[in-house]
Design a protein around this motif. Sequence first.
Motif, PDB file in Angstrom:
ATOM      1  N   THR A 127      74.585 -18.838 -21.085  1.00 25.36           N
ATOM      2  CA  THR A 127      74.521 -17.390 -21.268  1.00 25.36           C
ATOM      3  C   THR A 127      73.451 -16.775 -20.380  1.00 25.36           C
ATOM      4  O   THR A 127      73.662 -15.717 -19.769  1.00 25.36           O
ATOM      5  CB  THR A 127      74.238 -17.058 -22.743  1.00 25.36           C
ATOM      6  OG1 THR A 127      75.290 -17.586 -23.553  1.00 25.36           O
ATOM      7  CG2 THR A 127      74.160 -15.557 -22.956  1.00 25.36           C
ATOM      8  N   ALA A 261      74.723 -11.609 -27.448  1.00 32.24           N
ATOM      9  CA  ALA A 261      75.253 -12.873 -26.936  1.00 32.24           C
ATOM     10  C   ALA A 261      75.037 -13.947 -27.990  1.00 32.24           C
ATOM     11  O   ALA A 261      73.899 -14.339 -28.270  1.00 32.24           O
ATOM     12  CB  ALA A 261      74.561 -13.246 -25.629  1.00 32.24           C
ATOM     13  N   ALA A 303      79.181 -16.522 -26.728  1.00 29.23           N
ATOM     14  CA  ALA A 303      78.465 -17.402 -25.804  1.00 29.23           C
ATOM     15  C   ALA A 303      79.138 -18.751 -25.635  1.00 29.23           C
ATOM     16  O   ALA A 303      78.776 -19.515 -24.729  1.00 29.23           O
ATOM     17  CB  ALA A 303      77.025 -17.602 -26.292  1.00 29.23           C
TER      18      ALA A 303
END
Length: 566
Positions: A127, A261, A303
């Motif tokens: 990520t 995320a 993610a």
Amino acid sequence: MRKLISVCLVLVLGASPVFPQDKAAAPQEGDRIRVFTRLVQVPVTVTDGSGKLVTDLTADDFMLSEEGKEQKIATFENVTTVNTKIGIRNLEPGLHTNRLIVDGGSRAVVVMVLDTINTPITDQAYTKQQMIKYLTESVQPGTLLSIRVMSRTGVRVVTDFTTDTSLLIAALQRAKNDPLSPTTSPDPGTSAPLPTPTQMGFIDMSSVDPMYASLQAMTMQTDPQYESFQRGIAYLDTFSGIRGVAQSLAGIPGRKAIIWATAGFPLEVEDTRGFSSNLYKPYFGRMIQELNDLNVSLYPVDARGLLGNLSMRASEFFSNTRGSNVMQSTSARASAGFGVGSPQISSDPMDAMRYMADLTGGIAYVNTNDLATSFKRAAEDSSSYYLLGYYLTRNRGSAPEFRKVKVQVKRPGLKVRTRQGVYVSPRPADVQGAREADLGLAQRSQTNLTGLGLMVDWLPDPAKPQDPTKFYIQVNANDITVTEPENLMSVEFLAVARGKDGKLIDQVAHKVEGKVKSPEDFRKQPMLYSNNLKPLPPGAVVRFIVRDNLNGRLGSVIVDTATMKK
């Protein structure tokens, strides 16, 4: 003493209450339901057939309904954001504030949050790579961004708001090798049951020692209970972290976007050890309502990347290493869910991401390895929108309530996107543990919370380091809730001083509540609370915190004695 004090109403600990403590009128016969109203603002994005934003509509072009009943549009705004900087005014020594410079209209504000509570470490690394790719290749010039990391200990600011992508990239690159907080959710690649001692080449002592077998049985019982406890803490830490980010954005006008995320978690699960996510529905409801009230949209980005048809089930995501599995709740979705419209496949984190995005007017980006493009689309989504407001009526009750909201446009051929509905949770005063959770959130936060506008006057005298120092906290009275028709208010003040090692040095608190004679007169001048802090060692950090007990809004100012102006 500064002019700050002379124009304010001073509340001194131990003094008589500032507001008359008249008892509210006794309820009359038939007064069984007490009704409260609040303005709900609904951000709306409208596009044409090609996906281009439509920006020339008026209030007459919209129709808004709640639970199928048309509502009068009380407020309307056609918002085009600007990208001017956000900051705090340069104040004289001893004055500290959380009030942001917000001249120039609504801003396109984006906070990117890397969730280390629910995301495996391997996905965290990928990520961050995708964040750097987005900042290098795709970010629109002038986009105001802040990057933060959410962990079990709170939300850490990697970079504050800036339009300088080089600063953002440099901060992420420095953080690439930083140790991250361990995820509370096991990596699905390591979720298989552990091998037995015999398989590992050791003697299985449970076969030769009855006492060992008894202890092993106790461990088998307590470990799953501990895991369930940890999972519940992860829910609360996640909700608290998102709320903390939202509260830090409250002082910024316009719509704000949190790009979250995360690997996510299922919202509706029960397991064989008694854990049920339904226990956390009130906290979830408070988070969603707060995001809506503060005009913050949530954009979850999965993610985990591309999963195809192998979308992770709760039984895989939360599998215990000893083999006891999580099961989807068998309760009816409408009764056991987090609200009407809750996920069809409640054990899938993807459904939870979509659900939370729908409730706040965001978009969930799932099942793709191109996270950089997902970040780009989420950041651009807040650049132009309409803001419709209507008055919501709610009954005071102990259970959260979800109401569907639908927005339509009269012009044909246009597509409307807005949040799925509004979450009406109980008042914070009615939620057990809400006060402790809120004040804990404020004490963990690394940024000022701006739900209430504060000005703090505190300047220790270096010539008298052994003397207590007086401080004053000024609160914008327009930010404080006054109930109708009772005219009741309740505000809590807290100052907490900790040393470099995080140990508590001093703490003072006071609650001011009662009935005001006139809300209009009450709001004409700010409130001011005064108290003393004991002498502090160099490097101490003081958090001045105010909580509106009727709606849970928080304001805080963090003062680091090592860097404060003398």
